[in-house]
Design a protein around this motif. Sequence first.
Motif, PDB file in Angstrom:
ATOM      1  N   ASP A   1       0.814  -1.219   0.000  1.00  0.00           N
ATOM      2  CA  ASP A   1       0.000   0.000   0.000  1.00  0.00           C
ATOM      3  C   ASP A   1       0.854   1.279   0.000  1.00  0.00           C
ATOM      4  O   ASP A   1       0.656   2.188  -0.795  1.00  0.00           O
ATOM      5  CB  ASP A   1      -0.914  -0.045   1.235  1.00  0.00           C
ATOM      6  N   SER A   2       1.837   1.311   0.902  1.00  0.00           N
ATOM      7  CA  SER A   2       2.618   2.547   1.066  1.00  0.00           C
ATOM      8  C   SER A   2       3.595   2.796  -0.093  1.00  0.00           C
ATOM      9  O   SER A   2       4.094   3.904  -0.246  1.00  0.00           O
ATOM     10  CB  SER A   2       3.392   2.495   2.381  1.00  0.00           C
ATOM     11  N   GLU A   3       3.846   1.771  -0.901  1.00  0.00           N
ATOM     12  CA  GLU A   3       4.782   1.954  -2.019  1.00  0.00           C
ATOM     13  C   GLU A   3       4.200   2.836  -3.125  1.00  0.00           C
ATOM     14  O   GLU A   3       4.917   3.244  -4.041  1.00  0.00           O
ATOM     15  CB  GLU A   3       5.197   0.594  -2.578  1.00  0.00           C
ATOM     16  N   THR A   4       2.907   3.107  -3.031  1.00  0.00           N
ATOM     17  CA  THR A   4       2.280   4.036  -3.979  1.00  0.00           C
ATOM     18  C   THR A   4       3.037   5.361  -3.981  1.00  0.00           C
ATOM     19  O   THR A   4       3.275   5.961  -5.027  1.00  0.00           O
ATOM     20  CB  THR A   4       0.805   4.278  -3.559  1.00  0.00           C
ATOM     21  N   LEU A   5       3.416   5.797  -2.766  1.00  0.00           N
ATOM     22  CA  LEU A   5       4.144   7.072  -2.644  1.00  0.00           C
ATOM     23  C   LEU A   5       5.474   7.013  -3.384  1.00  0.00           C
ATOM     24  O   LEU A   5       5.902   7.992  -3.997  1.00  0.00           O
ATOM     25  CB  LEU A   5       4.405   7.384  -1.169  1.00  0.00           C
ATOM     26  N   LEU A   6       6.108   5.869  -3.314  1.00  0.00           N
ATOM     27  CA  LEU A   6       7.404   5.702  -3.978  1.00  0.00           C
ATOM     28  C   LEU A   6       7.232   5.851  -5.488  1.00  0.00           C
ATOM     29  O   LEU A   6       8.009   6.555  -6.163  1.00  0.00           O
ATOM     30  CB  LEU A   6       7.956   4.317  -3.634  1.00  0.00           C
ATOM     31  N   ILE A   7       6.176   5.214  -6.011  1.00  0.00           N
ATOM     32  CA  ILE A   7       5.921   5.281  -7.457  1.00  0.00           C
ATOM     33  C   ILE A   7       5.551   6.711  -7.863  1.00  0.00           C
ATOM     34  O   ILE A   7       6.027   7.221  -8.879  1.00  0.00           O
ATOM     35  CB  ILE A   7       4.812   4.270  -7.840  1.00  0.00           C
ATOM     36  N   LEU A   8       4.726   7.354  -7.035  1.00  0.00           N
ATOM     37  CA  LEU A   8       4.355   8.744  -7.340  1.00  0.00           C
ATOM     38  C   LEU A   8       5.580   9.654  -7.313  1.00  0.00           C
ATOM     39  O   LEU A   8       5.743  10.532  -8.166  1.00  0.00           O
ATOM     40  CB  LEU A   8       3.320   9.246  -6.339  1.00  0.00           C
ATOM     41  N   GLY A   9       6.435   9.446  -6.309  1.00  0.00           N
ATOM     42  CA  GLY A   9       7.659  10.244  -6.206  1.00  0.00           C
ATOM     43  C   GLY A   9       8.544  10.043  -7.427  1.00  0.00           C
ATOM     44  O   GLY A   9       9.092  11.006  -7.980  1.00  0.00           O
ATOM     45  N   ALA A  10       8.642   8.782  -7.868  1.00  0.00           N
ATOM     46  CA  ALA A  10       9.463   8.496  -9.048  1.00  0.00           C
ATOM     47  C   ALA A  10       8.865   9.159 -10.281  1.00  0.00           C
ATOM     48  O   ALA A  10       9.590   9.743 -11.106  1.00  0.00           O
ATOM     49  CB  ALA A  10       9.552   6.989  -9.246  1.00  0.00           C
ATOM     50  N   PHE A  11       7.525   9.109 -10.404  1.00  0.00           N
ATOM     51  CA  PHE A  11       6.868   9.730 -11.562  1.00  0.00           C
ATOM     52  C   PHE A  11       7.091  11.247 -11.563  1.00  0.00           C
ATOM     53  O   PHE A  11       7.417  11.846 -12.595  1.00  0.00           O
ATOM     54  CB  PHE A  11       5.364   9.407 -11.534  1.00  0.00           C
ATOM     55  N   LEU A  12       6.944  11.859 -10.385  1.00  0.00           N
ATOM     56  CA  LEU A  12       7.154  13.313 -10.302  1.00  0.00           C
ATOM     57  C   LEU A  12       8.613  13.664 -10.580  1.00  0.00           C
ATOM     58  O   LEU A  12       8.910  14.698 -11.178  1.00  0.00           O
ATOM     59  CB  LEU A  12       6.721  13.827  -8.925  1.00  0.00           C
TER      60      LEU A  12
END
Lengths: 356, 351
Positions: free
Chosen positions: A202-213
Amino acid sequence: MVSQTKQDTDPGTIAEVLSVSQSKPRTDTIRLSDLNTLHQAGLVPGERYAEAAYQIKDHAFWSTWALRVLMALGTGHVLAGIIFFFAFNWADMSDFAKFAVVQGGIVITVLGALISGLDRPVGQSLLISASVLTGVVLAVFGQIYQTGADAYQLFFSWALLIIPWVLISRNAAHWLVWLIVACIAIGLYCQQILVPLKTIDDSETLLILGAFLGLAMTAREVACHLGAAWLRASWVRYVVLFPALGCLFMMAVWHVLDFHVVSLSTLAFLSALSAGLIVYRFVLPDFGAFAISIGFGGFFAMALGGRLIEDTIGFDADHFSILWSLAILTIWCVTVTAGMGRLLILLRHRFKEVQA
Amino acid sequence: MMDLQQFASAFGIDPTNARDALDRKRETSDAAAPWFVQGLLALGSWIAALVIIAFGGVLLIVVFELDADSTFGMVLGIMGLGVFALGFLILKSSTEGIFANQFGTAIAAAGQAMVAIGTGMYFDSVVAAAVVSIPFCVLVATHANSRALQTLSSASTVVLALLALGDLQFEFPLEITALGVVAGAYLTLRPPLRDLTPTALVLLMTGPLAAIMAGFLNEFGVAYSFFLAGWGARAVYGALSAYLFYTLWRQARDQPTRIRIALFALAAVVLSVMLPPGGSAAITIIVLAFVLGSHLLAVLGIGLQIYALSKFYYDLDITLLTKSMILVGAGIIMLALWAVMIRTQPKEQRL
């Protein structure tokens, strides 16, 4: 036009412009801030303050401002009233009427944008409105036909459909609208597909969003380098850099504080942080972006200190170690903050020298 | 617009003294760190202050073995007094250090909060918490040289006062907050020698703040619907807007300008009565921004007006159709005024 030229030649930073403008020799024209200074120096009595404010006011500017505010607020209230009216009657409207209202809005805004010209703020604003209404059309479609599609599909479609408008409007705000829609799409895809399939936590969503940004940030820098002047305003950099580092920072802090164990997150944050510090110090000197990176670095150091204290002394209430730990943590936080301040003040002069 | 020479002669000031005061201010501004560096340091200082407060709390619970009862409240209050005094001393002894300034502000604000919470716990009353905050607010406004602390101190006092009004089931809370806006406008139009700008700004925000809190508390099931009436508040905002335009009218020299100002005043009064209290308060702040030529108030006023519009949708007292008619009516008044102003605009745009 002048400011655009300034941005084209010098990506600069809001921060630098602000700080440099303070030291520029100024004309003798009195402003409201000057009036406050004169009042506090005891030179203008309080009972004559309003009169003085009236005398120094730029009447031409404020008359134009008043007319623009009247027009904008008047139009805003009428439009809000119309939206409320449709909201009141929405349930009773036919499907055709619902589509007609929203798609009619798209046609009107696109035509308005074409007539106004895409190089003018009015035209660009109208095209942004058309992009927003595209999302509304998709939502209405989902509501009427109950397609059963996941929400992420709506946002992906929305992001895909408005790409041409984003590109032809050449407007930074429009690009940011697209970026927000794309981020929501990615976030929802993670939550609705990848998390249930246990592909990610669940919390890895932030990691993916951070990478996308982070990718978006890199794309923005490359585009600016290739001549995309419309993306050069420094606020665009800050608006993307802050959430990009913020997402990775949160994951890294969770990892450090042992709330969540994804060792990749600390590595990702430290890599992004190092890249930010090097790029905005040496490659594209930007004090504001550098300060954002330093800030995240400092707060990460505070969290790291907390973890080290926990592992060595501990926060055990039974053995009074918590008091020692909190005392040391206080000293550490004060030291890190003071260090950040000292470093930034020192480097501010260096950045000024580089700019000069 | 005026230059320094004209201004000095119009107000009977020695131009050299005025120049010296402005130069001193400019030197201080040049030496100060940029706002975002100050913000970063403020955040760091707040984290440090929170850890200190946690330290104090743990000290009470672990060492003195106090439970969350009235004794705990009393000890917390006394500790808060010490923390406030420490912050105040840091602020007094440090005139230039950015970190020390932010740290002192954070510590003093935390101290005031601890005293208020401790008192509230001891007496089991939010009214007591609000009352005990007032002397701290006055002390900060009159003796501390930190605008941030003045903002925090007055804002927390206002929030507690609003909660106290709710606790007392006071019948006209919005009217009280409208009087707060009047006090803020007075301090802005006739400022005392001491810099009370932050307090004035907080008071100006009191009306909209009440609306925000009403919505927030409603979400938690607390019955604050009486906040949403406020005919008296609308009357106060209308009268204040009219007075603000009157100050312009007094200074205008030609008849056409005076007529234009009168039209603006009439529209502001009608809009104040038509719109919900949050919207009326925002209109008043926009008018104040226009009268003084304040960019900050202009941004705040417009932001509040947009916020008030978005909140209006969720007002359950009236139907969407009625809201729609109110908004279209208000919009037509503004657009009609705009059209009249455009048609009658004199060559010299002076309102």
